[in-house]
Design a protein around this motif. Structure first.
Motif, PDB file in Angstrom:
ATOM      1  N   ILE A 159       1.978   8.350   3.942  1.00 38.98           N
ATOM      2  CA  ILE A 159       3.033   7.977   2.993  1.00 38.98           C
ATOM      3  C   ILE A 159       2.915   6.497   2.618  1.00 38.98           C
ATOM      4  O   ILE A 159       3.000   6.124   1.434  1.00 38.98           O
TER       5      ILE A 159
ATOM      6  N   TYR B 113      -0.217   5.881   0.375  1.00 45.06           N
ATOM      7  CA  TYR B 113      -0.064   6.463  -0.962  1.00 45.06           C
ATOM      8  C   TYR B 113       0.904   5.648  -1.808  1.00 45.06           C
ATOM      9  O   TYR B 113       0.614   5.340  -2.978  1.00 45.06           O
ATOM     10  N   VAL B 114       2.053   5.291  -1.231  1.00 50.59           N
ATOM     11  CA  VAL B 114       3.051   4.518  -1.982  1.00 50.59           C
ATOM     12  C   VAL B 114       2.485   3.172  -2.410  1.00 50.59           C
ATOM     13  O   VAL B 114       2.616   2.751  -3.563  1.00 50.59           O
ATOM     14  N   LYS B 115       1.815   2.480  -1.493  1.00 44.49           N
ATOM     15  CA  LYS B 115       1.252   1.174  -1.802  1.00 44.49           C
ATOM     16  C   LYS B 115       0.187   1.258  -2.901  1.00 44.49           C
ATOM     17  O   LYS B 115       0.158   0.435  -3.829  1.00 44.49           O
TER      18      LYS B 115
END
Length: 306
Positions: free
Chosen positions: A209, A212-214
């Protein structure tokens, strides 16, 4: 009385036919596993050959981790196939040997998702910290990361073995059918297994998570759908999908509850569907997805064909 006798004969005949049918289906899965395993070995042999011949790949942490992934999956499939056949044929082996095989098999099962998470971190560094990528993602660091993953995964099994050895039992002197349930001699072992599995999933989930977010935040700032950041984000999601595939054997706990009528049939089906197929798909998914690796694979295959 005649009708009752005929009914019993028909029931016995139906049961015999059903049993033979299940045995036939079960033993057709085993050749399928062997054929799939042969293709898997051919593919990873091709990848190893490409990796060893190309310095560009040997100096890249991403491909080093990918090769470690293939080696680990090969070990897992070998051990899993042996343990499945041993269990089906009720082969009894020394309990210490069984525990060693169980440890390496179960440990290899957990190493693959951790390795995929490490590959996602490499993608994150390449996109979010490109200036430090060469410094942080070196071949030496990739080797250290894989060693740390193996050590982290094996630690709970060492603790479990200490619990087994300290319990008042003679299981270590017995010959047993090698199954993980057979090795449980103390309730603390189940606690260790549950806690380690929960921590394992939490760690993997947080890493995927976060990366992916970064990566997608960088892709949004760059405002380019075809940017390398967008591609890296999709790669991280592919790693997440691969992790789900590789952890699918955990679903056998639920499927066994609904298919308990066929206890002799299930191990082969479970091994083929939940263990073999995800491992067979792993190298193909990554090999097709990665542009550089795909280029070398096509080049090698064209050389073999010519």
């Amino acid at each position: 009385m005649v009708n009752s006798s005929v009914l019993r004969d028909n029931t016995t005949l139906t049961t015999t036919i059903s049993s033979r049918l299940l045995q036939f289906i079960q033993w057709t899965f085993i050749p399928s596993i062997i054929i799939g395993f042969i293709f898997f070995l051919c593919f990873i042999t091709l990848v190893f050959n490409i990796f060893l011949k190309n310095p560009t790949l040997r100096e890249n942490a991403r491909y080093i981790l990918f090769v470690f992934l293939l080696i680990n999956d090969t070990l897992y499939l070998f051990l899993g196939f042996y343990l499945m056949l041993a269990s089906l044929n009720f082969l009894r082996i020394p309990a210490p040997l069984c525990y060693i095989l169980y440890t390496f098999s179960s440990g290899a099962f957990k190493v693959t998702p951790c390795n995929l998470a490490a590959m996602a971190v490499e993608q994150y560094i390449a996109i979010c910290h490109p200036l430090r990528h060469v410094e942080l993602c070196t071949p030496q660091r990739a080797n250290v990361v894989f060693t740390m993953i193996c050590s982290f995964v094996m630690f709970p099994y060492v603790a479990e073995f200490c619990v087994m050895a300290s319990s008042m039992t003679n299981i270590l002197n017995l010959y047993i059918v090698c199954q993980k349930e057979t090795l449980v001699v103390n309730p603390i072992q189940n606690i260790i297994r549950s806690i380690s599995l929960i921590l394992f999933f939490i760690m993997i989930g947080v890493v995927i998570i976060f990366t992916y977010v970064k990566v997608m935040l960088v892709a949004t700032k760059m405002c380019a759908e075809s940017s390398s950041a967008s591609k890296a984000g999709r790669t991280v999601m592919i790693h997440a999908f691969q992790i789900l595939l590789c952890t699918s054997p955990l679903l056998t706990t639920f499927t066994q509850a609904y298919t308990s009528k066929w206890p002799d049939f299930l191990p082969t089906v479970h091994f083929f569907v939940f263990t073999c197929l995800p491992r067979f798909l792993n190298p193909i998914i990554y090999g097709i997805r990665d542009e550089l690796l795909r280029h070398y694979i096509k080049k090698s295959l064209s050389g073999y064909i010519c």
